[in-house]
Design an enzyme around this catalytic site. Structure first.
Site, mmCIF file in Angstrom:
data_model
loop_
_atom_site.group_PDB
_atom_site.id
_atom_site.type_symbol
_atom_site.label_atom_id
_atom_site.label_comp_id
_atom_site.label_asym_id
_atom_site.label_seq_id
_atom_site.Cartn_x
_atom_site.Cartn_y
_atom_site.Cartn_z
ATOM 1 N N ARG A 171 0.832 -1.228 0.000
ATOM 2 C CA ARG A 171 0.000 0.000 0.000
ATOM 3 C C ARG A 171 0.859 1.268 0.000
ATOM 4 N NH1 ARG A 171 -2.183 -3.491 -1.372
ATOM 5 N NH2 ARG A 171 -3.991 -4.580 -0.553
ATOM 6 N N SER A 223 -11.367 -0.977 3.401
ATOM 7 C CA SER A 223 -10.669 -1.318 4.649
ATOM 8 C C SER A 223 -10.106 -0.052 5.266
ATOM 9 C CB SER A 223 -9.507 -2.271 4.380
ATOM 10 O OG SER A 223 -9.999 -3.463 3.840
ATOM 11 N N GLU A 293 -5.338 2.923 6.766
ATOM 12 C CA GLU A 293 -4.957 2.810 5.355
ATOM 13 C C GLU A 293 -5.523 4.016 4.598
ATOM 14 O OE1 GLU A 293 -5.669 -0.955 3.178
ATOM 15 O OE2 GLU A 293 -6.703 0.282 1.698
HETATM 16 C C1 LIG Z 1 -15.923 -0.823 -1.222
HETATM 17 C C2 LIG Z 1 -14.447 -0.554 -1.367
HETATM 18 C C3 LIG Z 1 -13.578 -1.602 -1.634
HETATM 19 C C4 LIG Z 1 -12.210 -1.358 -1.752
HETATM 20 N N1 LIG Z 1 -11.382 -2.413 -2.017
HETATM 21 C C5 LIG Z 1 -10.056 -2.188 -2.126
HETATM 22 C C6 LIG Z 1 -9.171 -3.278 -2.387
HETATM 23 O O1 LIG Z 1 -9.563 -4.418 -2.544
HETATM 24 N N2 LIG Z 1 -7.844 -3.007 -2.468
HETATM 25 C C7 LIG Z 1 -7.354 -1.743 -2.318
HETATM 26 O O2 LIG Z 1 -6.135 -1.578 -2.410
HETATM 27 N N3 LIG Z 1 -8.157 -0.703 -2.076
HETATM 28 C C8 LIG Z 1 -9.497 -0.891 -1.976
HETATM 29 N N4 LIG Z 1 -10.332 0.168 -1.720
HETATM 30 C C9 LIG Z 1 -9.770 1.511 -1.531
HETATM 31 C C10 LIG Z 1 -9.672 2.378 -2.809
HETATM 32 O O3 LIG Z 1 -10.682 2.033 -3.729
HETATM 33 C C11 LIG Z 1 -8.319 2.239 -3.481
HETATM 34 O O4 LIG Z 1 -7.301 2.629 -2.615
HETATM 35 C C12 LIG Z 1 -8.233 3.109 -4.752
HETATM 36 O O5 LIG Z 1 -7.044 2.797 -5.419
HETATM 37 C C13 LIG Z 1 -8.248 4.601 -4.458
HETATM 38 O O6 LIG Z 1 -8.395 5.301 -5.675
HETATM 39 P P1 LIG Z 1 -9.169 6.692 -5.747
HETATM 40 O O7 LIG Z 1 -9.123 7.177 -7.132
HETATM 41 O O8 LIG Z 1 -10.518 6.583 -5.151
HETATM 42 O O9 LIG Z 1 -8.239 7.571 -4.810
HETATM 43 P P2 LIG Z 1 -8.695 8.791 -3.891
HETATM 44 O O10 LIG Z 1 -9.423 8.260 -2.700
HETATM 45 O O11 LIG Z 1 -9.370 9.815 -4.705
HETATM 46 O O12 LIG Z 1 -7.284 9.325 -3.416
HETATM 47 C C14 LIG Z 1 -6.489 8.559 -2.544
HETATM 48 C C15 LIG Z 1 -5.062 9.115 -2.577
HETATM 49 O O13 LIG Z 1 -4.534 8.926 -3.895
HETATM 50 C C16 LIG Z 1 -4.007 10.149 -4.372
HETATM 51 N N5 LIG Z 1 -4.219 10.226 -5.819
HETATM 52 C C17 LIG Z 1 -5.350 10.057 -6.536
HETATM 53 N N6 LIG Z 1 -5.109 10.252 -7.847
HETATM 54 C C18 LIG Z 1 -3.807 10.578 -7.955
HETATM 55 C C19 LIG Z 1 -2.944 10.917 -9.049
HETATM 56 N N7 LIG Z 1 -3.382 10.970 -10.302
HETATM 57 N N8 LIG Z 1 -1.643 11.169 -8.768
HETATM 58 C C20 LIG Z 1 -1.154 11.147 -7.508
HETATM 59 N N9 LIG Z 1 -1.920 10.839 -6.440
HETATM 60 C C21 LIG Z 1 -3.221 10.568 -6.658
HETATM 61 C C22 LIG Z 1 -4.820 11.229 -3.666
HETATM 62 O O14 LIG Z 1 -4.118 12.471 -3.631
HETATM 63 C C23 LIG Z 1 -5.005 10.630 -2.290
HETATM 64 O O15 LIG Z 1 -3.882 10.919 -1.499
HETATM 65 C C24 LIG Z 1 -11.712 -0.044 -1.602
HETATM 66 C C25 LIG Z 1 -12.589 1.022 -1.339
HETATM 67 C C26 LIG Z 1 -13.949 0.777 -1.223
HETATM 68 C C27 LIG Z 1 -14.886 1.924 -0.972
#
Ligand SMILES: Cc1cc2nc3c(=O)[nH]c(=O)nc-3n(C[C@H](O)[C@H](O)[C@H](O)COP(=O)(O)OP(=O)(O)OC[C@H]3O[C@@H](n4cnc5c(N)ncnc54)[C@H](O)[C@@H]3O)c2cc1C
Length: 318
Positions: A171, A223, A293
């Site tokens: 992560r 999570s 996380e």
């Molecule tokens: C129901 C559910 C299930 C999930 N299952 C998983 C799983 O199985 N495994 C897992 O790892 N995660 C899981 N997640 C968490 C999440 O979906 C992941 O971490 C996902 O990769 C986050 O992406 P996001 O675009 O929503 O990021 P955001 O929440 O929008 O941002 C998170 C971080 O990423 C940074 N970020 C976003 N875009 C960029 C970019 N272009 N450049 C630099 N930094 C950036 C942001 O600045 C922030 O710090 C889950 C979440 C939910 C709600």
């Protein structure tokens, strides 16, 4: 004002003083001064330049699926990438802009008979968010398929980084260490061979497991805690008797104790108090300090639990 005028002049779409809870998967979060929606990579870079020039604090977000936004909101510009959603698959190589949903890219790859991204079909985030945190599930991680990326560094230089440059670990990626923005990324997958489980079938099986094990009917951020070495966060929380434990309308899921769910109208402080309570209870019972996380955007009143600090005796159980 200068920032706003410049965005208008360049025809870059934005909203003013709107609640971020309309964007977060948690359905929690106060207002942002600006919410900007660049349509191209150039607009994204231009928005960052304008914010820097006007002294506007900014943060790039994708699908808000790994964040808790403060009730007080964000006094600056939230730059949302989800309109940067072009991707292409040529043979076994995928090129994707940062705002593509990783689930869509992964599903298309599976449909093309490519393996390596099946784990990501149920992850509700963008390519940028997934690379940033080296998202993973079911023994797969972004780093396994990552080939290279174009990123914007803090000085606004565009760099090309390979896998070794990214310092991926559990992560974690280099994007977290330095204030780097992922612009677009290239992934290299493998062709499924005869005898392999077909990628789409594997992805559907993973999604079926998610539906059975995760409380997907409630808003959440997935999570809440990282997996501590040698343990599972959900199991520790369950063994501490915290399933169903509730503060305000934030609740430890009955279905999966690793998730905090919003039962409707939960505040960000409810979630923070619940995180504190879980951290302290698990620490007192098992001596393991759970580390969040998810990321926290904006300012919060509730501290994190620190074993030896003056805060450790606060009671957040109402
Ligand atoms: C129901 C559910 C299930 C999930 N299952 C998983 C799983 O199985 N495994 C897992 O790892 N995660 C899981 N997640 C968490 C999440 O979906 C992941 O971490 C996902 O990769 C986050 O992406 P996001 O675009 O929503 O990021 P955001 O929440 O929008 O941002 C998170 C971080 O990423 C940074 N970020 C976003 N875009 C960029 C970019 N272009 N450049 C630099 N930094 C950036 C942001 O600045 C922030 O710090 C889950 C979440 C939910 C709600």
């Amino acid at each position: 004002m200068e920032f706003e005028k410049s965005l208008e002049k360049l025809n870059i779409e934005f909203l003013k003083d709107k609640p971020l809870k309309d964007f977060t998967t948690f359905k929690i979060g106060g207002k942002a001064r600006y919410i900007v929606f660049p349509k191209t990579i150039d607009e994204l870079i231009e928005t960052i330049k304008l914010a820097n020039k006007s002294g506007v604090y900014w943060k790039v977000l994708g699908n808000f699926s790994n964040v808790l936004v403060s009730d007080r909101g964000f006094d600056g510009a939230i730059i949302i990438t989800t309109k940067l959603d072009f991707f292409k698959i040529e043979e076994n190589v995928i090129e994707a802009e940062c705002g593509c949903m990783i689930s869509q890219v992964a599903r298309k790859a599976c449909e093309n008979g490519l393996k390596g991204l099946e784990f990501a079909v149920g992850i509700p985030g963008t390519v940028g968010g997934a690379v940033y945190m080296n998202a993973g599930a079911y023994d797969g991680e972004i780093k396994d398929v990552f080939e290279c990326a174009e990123v914007l560094d803090e000085k606004l230089n565009i760099l090309k980084l390979g896998k070794e440059d990214m310092r991926f670990s559990y992560r974690h990626s280099r994007l977290k260490e330095e204030k780097m923005i992922l612009l677009r990324s290239t992934f290299r997958l493998q062709y499924a061979k005869e005898g392999d489980i077909p990628p789409l079938q594997k992805a559907n099986e993973f999604n079926q497991r998610r539906r059975e094990k995760q409380p997907l009917q409630f808003p959440s951020a997935g999570s809440i805690f990282k997996r501590p070495a040698g343990y599972f966060a959900g199991k520790l929380i369950e063994d501490a008797g915290l399933k169903g434990y509730r503060i305000g309308n934030a609740c430890i899921s009955e279905k999966h104790a690793g998730f905090i769910v919003n039962l409707g109208g939960a505040s960000a402080e409810d979630v923070r108090k619940l995180i504190f309570h879980v951290q302290r209870t698990v620490y007192e019972k098992f001596g393991v300090l759970l580390e969040p996380e998810i990321e926290f955007i904006g300012e919060f009143e509730t501290p994190f639990f620190e074993p030896a600090s003056e805060y450790s005796n606060i009671e957040y159980n109402y």
